[in-house]
Motif scaffolding. Sequence first.
Motif, PDB file in Angstrom:
ATOM      1  N   GLN A  19       1.696 -14.901   2.931  1.00 58.33           N
ATOM      2  CA  GLN A  19       2.161 -13.899   1.970  1.00 58.33           C
ATOM      3  C   GLN A  19       0.969 -13.190   1.334  1.00 58.33           C
ATOM      4  O   GLN A  19       0.967 -11.962   1.175  1.00 58.33           O
ATOM      5  CB  GLN A  19       2.997 -14.575   0.878  1.00 58.33           C
ATOM      6  N   ASN A  23       0.140  -9.023   1.791  1.00 55.81           N
ATOM      7  CA  ASN A  23       0.552  -8.159   0.690  1.00 55.81           C
ATOM      8  C   ASN A  23      -0.505  -7.866  -0.368  1.00 55.81           C
ATOM      9  O   ASN A  23      -0.356  -6.906  -1.122  1.00 55.81           O
ATOM     10  CB  ASN A  23       1.771  -8.777  -0.002  1.00 55.81           C
ATOM     11  N   ARG A  24      -1.541  -8.667  -0.451  1.00 54.41           N
ATOM     12  CA  ARG A  24      -2.572  -8.410  -1.457  1.00 54.41           C
ATOM     13  C   ARG A  24      -3.317  -7.109  -1.139  1.00 54.41           C
ATOM     14  O   ARG A  24      -3.495  -6.762   0.022  1.00 54.41           O
ATOM     15  CB  ARG A  24      -3.570  -9.568  -1.513  1.00 54.41           C
ATOM     16  N   VAL A 199       2.704   1.562  -1.796  1.00 54.71           N
ATOM     17  CA  VAL A 199       3.357   0.516  -1.009  1.00 54.71           C
ATOM     18  C   VAL A 199       4.845   0.476  -1.332  1.00 54.71           C
ATOM     19  O   VAL A 199       5.260   0.856  -2.433  1.00 54.71           O
ATOM     20  CB  VAL A 199       2.741  -0.871  -1.293  1.00 54.71           C
ATOM     21  N   THR A 203       6.818  -4.808  -1.038  1.00 55.22           N
ATOM     22  CA  THR A 203       5.424  -5.225  -0.842  1.00 55.22           C
ATOM     23  C   THR A 203       4.754  -5.462  -2.187  1.00 55.22           C
ATOM     24  O   THR A 203       4.005  -6.434  -2.366  1.00 55.22           O
ATOM     25  CB  THR A 203       4.648  -4.158  -0.049  1.00 55.22           C
ATOM     26  N   HIS A 204       5.025  -4.581  -3.131  1.00 51.22           N
ATOM     27  CA  HIS A 204       4.460  -4.762  -4.467  1.00 51.22           C
ATOM     28  C   HIS A 204       4.921  -6.076  -5.083  1.00 51.22           C
ATOM     29  O   HIS A 204       4.113  -6.824  -5.662  1.00 51.22           O
ATOM     30  CB  HIS A 204       4.846  -3.595  -5.376  1.00 51.22           C
ATOM     31  N   ALA A 206       5.950  -8.734  -3.504  1.00 47.90           N
ATOM     32  CA  ALA A 206       5.321  -9.831  -2.767  1.00 47.90           C
ATOM     33  C   ALA A 206       3.855  -9.983  -3.167  1.00 47.90           C
ATOM     34  O   ALA A 206       3.328 -11.098  -3.202  1.00 47.90           O
ATOM     35  CB  ALA A 206       5.442  -9.592  -1.263  1.00 47.90           C
ATOM     36  N   ASN A 207       3.223  -8.868  -3.483  1.00 52.38           N
ATOM     37  CA  ASN A 207       1.839  -8.915  -3.959  1.00 52.38           C
ATOM     38  C   ASN A 207       1.758  -9.661  -5.291  1.00 52.38           C
ATOM     39  O   ASN A 207       1.015 -10.643  -5.414  1.00 52.38           O
ATOM     40  CB  ASN A 207       1.304  -7.481  -4.109  1.00 52.38           C
ATOM     41  N   SER A 210       2.310 -13.345  -5.238  1.00 48.07           N
ATOM     42  CA  SER A 210       1.314 -14.176  -4.573  1.00 48.07           C
ATOM     43  C   SER A 210       0.218 -14.620  -5.534  1.00 48.07           C
ATOM     44  O   SER A 210      -0.703 -15.329  -5.132  1.00 48.07           O
ATOM     45  CB  SER A 210       0.685 -13.421  -3.395  1.00 48.07           C
TER      46      SER A 210
END
Length: 256
Positions: A19, A23-24, A199, A203-204, A206-207, A210
């Motif tokens: 992850q 996503n980072r 993004v 995705t944001h 998930a970023n 994380s």
Amino acid sequence: MTASFHATRAHSFNAAAAQYAANRPSYPPALFDAVEDLAGRSLEGARVVDVGAGTGIATALLHGRGAEVVAVEPGEGMAAQFRHTNPGIPIVRGNGNQLPLADACADFVTYAQAWHWTEPVHAVPEALRVLRPGGALTLWWNTSALDVPWIDAQTERIRRHFGADGVVDRNGSGMHSALADPTGRLHFAHRRVRWSRDVPVDTHLANISSHSIFLVQDEESTEAFLAEERDQLLTVFPGGIVEEIYVVELLVATGS
């Protein structure tokens, strides 16, 4: 933050390595231009030790600038993801408090988003031991641009939900600990580099999820927060594309 909670957060990334890698955010070319400018030398051909390399986001970029990079990573899960993503770059298991490297072997020791997991009383002397004369200890953090209203509001929601430590690696607090040099031998130069990426909202989410403060929470609490946050974001970005804005806080230190 207690020592045990700090350790729990430091190890939390291993179960979320994929992850993290997917996503980072990365880092802009202007950051590496600034590193070279403040260090007074090129990354091309330099021997670089990238500590706390994680999944290799920064390591790969340093390699792309022509540096000869060795990664150091303590976490098994992160190291495994690193090897999958960067099969041509050497990686050794270890941490900044006790680097598994020879004396005077590096032109740069870099920490991307990682210095705040070290103990500077040990990590600074170790960096100085590993650096060659004229070498540079180089630290940076992607921090959220809190002058942007939606980012400031989101950061406050995270703080309310998870507590005061919820934004430790999103607001540059690690930079202040770096400036407290226990050896008195470092001379710091500081620069900020602003950049952004667009993004999808998922995705944001998930970023941000994380980050360690999310990873140590129970799944139900995290999922509830992310569901509410998704609704908040879609009011700001109805098209579903989030403009993430960052300020990279960069410190380049040379020894006396």
